[in-house]
Design a protein around this motif. Structure first.
Motif, PDB file in Angstrom:
ATOM      1  N   LEU A 105      14.056  41.740  32.475  1.00 16.35           N
ATOM      2  CA  LEU A 105      12.688  42.248  32.594  1.00 16.35           C
ATOM      3  C   LEU A 105      11.682  41.133  32.351  1.00 16.35           C
ATOM      4  O   LEU A 105      11.897  40.241  31.534  1.00 16.35           O
ATOM      5  CB  LEU A 105      12.457  43.374  31.591  1.00 16.35           C
ATOM      6  CG  LEU A 105      13.244  44.651  31.868  1.00 16.35           C
ATOM      7  CD1 LEU A 105      12.970  45.680  30.783  1.00 16.35           C
ATOM      8  CD2 LEU A 105      12.891  45.211  33.240  1.00 16.35           C
ATOM      9  N   LEU A 106      10.582  41.221  33.068  1.00 12.40           N
ATOM     10  CA  LEU A 106       9.505  40.248  32.944  1.00 12.40           C
ATOM     11  C   LEU A 106       8.276  40.933  32.381  1.00 12.40           C
ATOM     12  O   LEU A 106       8.041  42.107  32.646  1.00 12.40           O
ATOM     13  CB  LEU A 106       9.156  39.690  34.334  1.00 12.40           C
ATOM     14  CG  LEU A 106      10.321  39.082  35.110  1.00 12.40           C
ATOM     15  CD1 LEU A 106       9.973  38.956  36.583  1.00 12.40           C
ATOM     16  CD2 LEU A 106      10.704  37.731  34.515  1.00 12.40           C
ATOM     17  N   GLN A 107       7.498  40.171  31.613  1.00 11.85           N
ATOM     18  CA  GLN A 107       6.189  40.693  31.210  1.00 11.85           C
ATOM     19  C   GLN A 107       5.216  39.542  31.030  1.00 11.85           C
ATOM     20  O   GLN A 107       5.614  38.381  30.949  1.00 11.85           O
ATOM     21  CB  GLN A 107       6.291  41.526  29.922  1.00 11.85           C
ATOM     22  CG  GLN A 107       6.623  40.728  28.679  1.00 11.85           C
ATOM     23  CD  GLN A 107       6.644  41.604  27.416  1.00 11.85           C
ATOM     24  OE1 GLN A 107       6.938  42.797  27.488  1.00 11.85           O
ATOM     25  NE2 GLN A 107       6.342  41.004  26.287  1.00 11.85           N
ATOM     26  N   LEU A 108       3.939  39.864  31.025  1.00  9.81           N
ATOM     27  CA  LEU A 108       2.924  38.844  30.797  1.00  9.81           C
ATOM     28  C   LEU A 108       3.090  38.255  29.403  1.00  9.81           C
ATOM     29  O   LEU A 108       3.431  38.963  28.461  1.00  9.81           O
ATOM     30  CB  LEU A 108       1.510  39.438  30.877  1.00  9.81           C
ATOM     31  CG  LEU A 108       0.926  39.806  32.224  1.00  9.81           C
ATOM     32  CD1 LEU A 108      -0.583  39.959  32.089  1.00  9.81           C
ATOM     33  CD2 LEU A 108       1.252  38.765  33.279  1.00  9.81           C
ATOM     34  N   ASN A 109       2.824  36.977  29.285  1.00  9.41           N
ATOM     35  CA  ASN A 109       2.707  36.342  27.982  1.00  9.41           C
ATOM     36  C   ASN A 109       1.247  36.486  27.574  1.00  9.41           C
ATOM     37  O   ASN A 109       0.414  35.618  27.824  1.00  9.41           O
ATOM     38  CB  ASN A 109       3.115  34.864  28.087  1.00  9.41           C
ATOM     39  CG  ASN A 109       3.073  34.173  26.738  1.00  9.41           C
ATOM     40  OD1 ASN A 109       2.828  34.806  25.705  1.00  9.41           O
ATOM     41  ND2 ASN A 109       3.295  32.879  26.746  1.00  9.41           N
ATOM     42  N   THR A 113     -10.872  38.662  25.889  1.00  8.48           N
ATOM     43  CA  THR A 113      -9.641  39.382  26.228  1.00  8.48           C
ATOM     44  C   THR A 113      -8.494  38.396  26.339  1.00  8.48           C
ATOM     45  O   THR A 113      -8.696  37.206  26.584  1.00  8.48           O
ATOM     46  CB  THR A 113      -9.739  40.125  27.577  1.00  8.48           C
ATOM     47  OG1 THR A 113      -9.640  39.175  28.640  1.00  8.48           O
ATOM     48  CG2 THR A 113     -11.020  40.916  27.700  1.00  8.48           C
ATOM     49  N   ASP A 114      -7.289  38.941  26.154  1.00 13.59           N
ATOM     50  CA  ASP A 114      -6.108  38.114  26.417  1.00 13.59           C
ATOM     51  C   ASP A 114      -5.765  38.199  27.899  1.00 13.59           C
ATOM     52  O   ASP A 114      -6.486  38.803  28.691  1.00 13.59           O
ATOM     53  CB  ASP A 114      -4.943  38.525  25.509  1.00 13.59           C
ATOM     54  CG  ASP A 114      -4.442  39.930  25.793  1.00 13.59           C
ATOM     55  OD1 ASP A 114      -4.729  40.473  26.880  1.00 13.59           O
ATOM     56  OD2 ASP A 114      -3.755  40.494  24.917  1.00 13.59           O
ATOM     57  N   LEU A 115      -4.641  37.575  28.261  1.00  7.36           N
ATOM     58  CA  LEU A 115      -4.262  37.491  29.671  1.00  7.36           C
ATOM     59  C   LEU A 115      -4.067  38.860  30.301  1.00  7.36           C
ATOM     60  O   LEU A 115      -4.253  39.037  31.509  1.00  7.36           O
ATOM     61  CB  LEU A 115      -2.968  36.667  29.800  1.00  7.36           C
ATOM     62  CG  LEU A 115      -2.473  36.388  31.216  1.00  7.36           C
ATOM     63  CD1 LEU A 115      -3.488  35.556  31.999  1.00  7.36           C
ATOM     64  CD2 LEU A 115      -1.133  35.673  31.174  1.00  7.36           C
ATOM     65  N   GLY A 116      -3.701  39.829  29.493  1.00  8.12           N
ATOM     66  CA  GLY A 116      -3.487  41.175  30.016  1.00  8.12           C
ATOM     67  C   GLY A 116      -4.759  41.989  30.111  1.00  8.12           C
ATOM     68  O   GLY A 116      -4.724  43.136  30.558  1.00  8.12           O
ATOM     69  N   GLY A 117      -5.856  41.405  29.687  1.00  5.29           N
ATOM     70  CA  GLY A 117      -7.123  42.123  29.753  1.00  5.29           C
ATOM     71  C   GLY A 117      -7.401  42.956  28.509  1.00  5.29           C
ATOM     72  O   GLY A 117      -8.411  43.653  28.451  1.00  5.29           O
ATOM     73  N   SER A 118      -6.508  42.874  27.517  1.00 12.14           N
ATOM     74  CA  SER A 118      -6.765  43.604  26.271  1.00 12.14           C
ATOM     75  C   SER A 118      -7.850  42.902  25.474  1.00 12.14           C
ATOM     76  O   SER A 118      -7.839  41.671  25.343  1.00 12.14           O
ATOM     77  CB  SER A 118      -5.489  43.680  25.422  1.00 12.14           C
ATOM     78  OG  SER A 118      -4.523  44.444  26.085  1.00 12.14           O
TER      79      SER A 118
END
Lengths: 426, 426
Positions: B72-76, B97-102
């Motif tokens: 599985l892959l996910q954003l760092n 925000t972080d890379l995921g937009g959080s």
């Protein structure tokens, strides 16, 4: 992070490559890499398959700035054909195009009028057969029929709800019946969007990134192309400029709302106003036409427009008023979509376009945003009568040449046999 | 085939893959193939590069229906950050925000008001530094600043022409000055489009293919997302719902046209009507606020809206009338774009949204097309105050993570350093 994964909003690399080849005329593999941004490996694979399928041929070599000359590619124009049908109350237009979208045959026949849908479908099937046989094209090479008509379209099939004048087509399974009668795959579409596609493929709007065809035939609509791709919206009914509200307290429209562009300024409204004025009705010859029972809204509108062009003041006032309303609606469309070009098209604007053009131009000049940031070009179509049918044929070309991946979504696509988009799993 | 070849209207495969990973949370390479329609080779290459760049990490294995388990892959998430700034007359909102937009940090400071632009820029630079230092993020990991403000935007930079209340910002080189003051890359954008992006990335509009954020702060605008991608139009000024014409003979708008939604129903029009009515002005406390010299249009509008919510009949009538106009304009927007969802957002609708919502719903129910073909969902934003700043930050994430190919075109992109699209050659 709550938003779900979604399908990629673009066609496949195969369709993209094919479209660049089509648009370029001839192009090398290196040119394709530059134009698409795809890798060399992707271009190589896609081009090999297109050549295997007979859709693309190699044709000579270009001069190179260094190294070996580059092989040029072009569409194999006569490898596939498509039928385009524009079904309207006032006329049915047919075209046969080759793979490049060039028209190889065209004809126009009587409109659907008040005939029963099954009878019209049988007639269309016979007329399509005449079209194809007339130029001696092998039916095996005909990919299908693009059939466009006034919207809105429902997700299932056909028109429904239909404009008043084609109310008896409501819920008629148009695609199934035409498929059965002709034996050819059928792609349904909106006439205004097809008109925009027709203008684009005929090269009338080159250089435009965000373009709308404002389309007036029996009703008023618009087709929107973004970088040459039709914008369909969530249900295939985008661009309904005829139902832009210009007066919240205005007269009720057949759509259920008030003060729509169509009820204020559509051809039927123009004809009704002309009929209500004895002098205008006489100058336009409306009584006679009506009396013969063969008139259509588009034909009556054309009669009023011709009277206006001849200088009949009452007719001219009616047309100018309608033009102003359409111009204001076009300004709204241009502001909302940030358009860079508008083409006035459709059977009714083929007659009245010269009177509408300056009014639309003037109104767009009022649009602060367009004036301040970039101009909006406005032009009259040079192929208003056939643009929707040509666009209908290109819908088939685009549809059939795009091998849709699971999850690829075509908004407004009404073909039932397409697999539903798959949710993203692991 | 006179139409020229053109750039492919979609982001690169890298950005597409990254966005699918972001939206999915975790996903396998096989899942990516299914979701994107790309080949296994393309996915493999793109994922390898994303891992090398530290943007994506491998994380455990999924159960498989057969064969070996899938990685599985996910954003760092913490590999990159972005600053979002929402600059308005009435307030300046900041998020990191972080890379995921959080969102990892947020703050709100005084608005631009009537201050000189250079002074506001210096203050913004200090406030951005405070934001980043406050959470101890290494500035090396901050990709840049997304800065959004009321439109329209000009191709060069900054606001110009600006709405009356920010007229002194016209032609101020906003991006250059903020870049100089902060040392960070700057992406400019429209506040309403950013609000739509913010709603999308915060998961408020999942499942929507064609969505608009109707945005009311000091002015009225809208942001349009098609399958999650902002629709910019030809010059980055799409969605100007505030300048939809609702009355061709109506009062003149600052934009130069007549009867625009904003001049009929914008916060400034509501406040002007309230001030003209002594009882309403007193009930809303407008005189006091005005007297202190610290009021803003948005603050005054909020005061009128609160009086309306308390049941002051004059205030309620003024707000209801404005809501009706905005609802009609929203119906036009929904018809033209064939929307499936509308979110009411922006500082002013955060206060008045509960009064606007039923009116907008009722008006959309009049929209024949939407009613007949599919429903248009309407909702009030739950993050109206910060959505534009969050959207501004995601503009940076999207912008910086897409390695643009020559010929790839981002409509509305205002960054001068981007190479011009290359013509297609052979």
């Amino acid at each position: 992070m709550g938003a779900p994964a979604r399908a990629i909003p673009h066609a496949s690399s195969r369709a993209a490559v094919l479209d660049v080849i089509r648009a370029a005329g001839t192009i090398s593999r290196v040119g394709l890499i530059q134009a698409t941004g795809f890798t060399g490996a992707t271009i190589s694979t896609v081009v090999r398959k297109l050549i295997e399928d007979g859709l693309v041929v190699e044709t000579g070599r270009a001069e190179s700035t260094g190294g070996k000359p580059r092989v040029l590619l072009q569409l194999n124009q006569s490898s596939r054909y498509a039928v385009g049908v524009h079904l309207d109350h006032s006329g049915i237009a047919y075209v046969l195009t080759d793979l490049g979208g060039s028209v190889v045959a065209r004809m126009t026949r009587a409109g659907a009028g008040t005939d029963d849908p099954p009878a019209v479908v049988e007639r269309m099937a016979a007329e399509v057969a005449t079209l194809i046989e007339g130029v001696g094209v092998d039916e095996e090479r005909v990919l299908g029929i693009g059939l466009v008509s006034p919207g809105p379209l429902t997700p299932a099939a056909g028109m429904g709800p239909a404009p008043p004048i084609m109310r008896h087509w409501e819920d008629f399974p148009l695609d199934q019946e035409v498929r059965r009668a002709t034996g050819l795959p059928v792609v349904l579409g909106n006439d205004a969007t097809a008109a925009a596609l027709g203008e684009y493929w005929s090269g009338a709007v080159s250089g435009s990134s965000t373009f709308a065809a404002v389309y007036v035939c029996t009703g008023i609509g618009s087709g929107i192309l973004i970088n040459g791709i039709p914008y369909h919206g969530s249900s295939g009914n985008a661009g309904e400029i005829g139902h832009i509200c210009l007066d919240p307290d205005g007269p009720e429209c057949w759509c259920g709302a008030r003060g729509c562009t169509e009820v204020l300024a559509g051809p039927a409204a123009v004809v009704a106003r002309a009929r209500a004025d004895t002098a205008v009705a006489r100058a336009a010859g409306l009584d006679e036409a009506g009396g013969r029972g063969h008139s259509s809204v588009a034909a009556d509108f054309a009669a009023v427009a011709r009277a206006a062009r001849r200088g009949e003041p009452g007719a001219r006032a009616i047309v100018d008023r309608a033009a102003r309303y359409l111009a204001v609606a076009t300004r709204t469309l241009a502001n909302v979509l940030d358009l860079d070009r508008v083409v006035l098209t459709g059977q009714s604007l083929a007659v009245a376009g010269s009177m509408y053009l300056p009014v639309v131009r003037e109104e767009l000049d009022r649009a602060f945003f367009s004036r301040a940031t970039h101009p909006v070009a406005v032009q009259i179509s040079t192929s208003a009568a056939t643009a929707p049918a040509i666009g209908a044929a290109t819908m088939v070309l685009q549809s059939e040449l795009v091998p849709l991946q699971p999850g690829t979504r075509i908004p407004g696509d009404t073909r039932p046999e397409r697999a539903a988009p798959r949710p993203v799993g692991t």
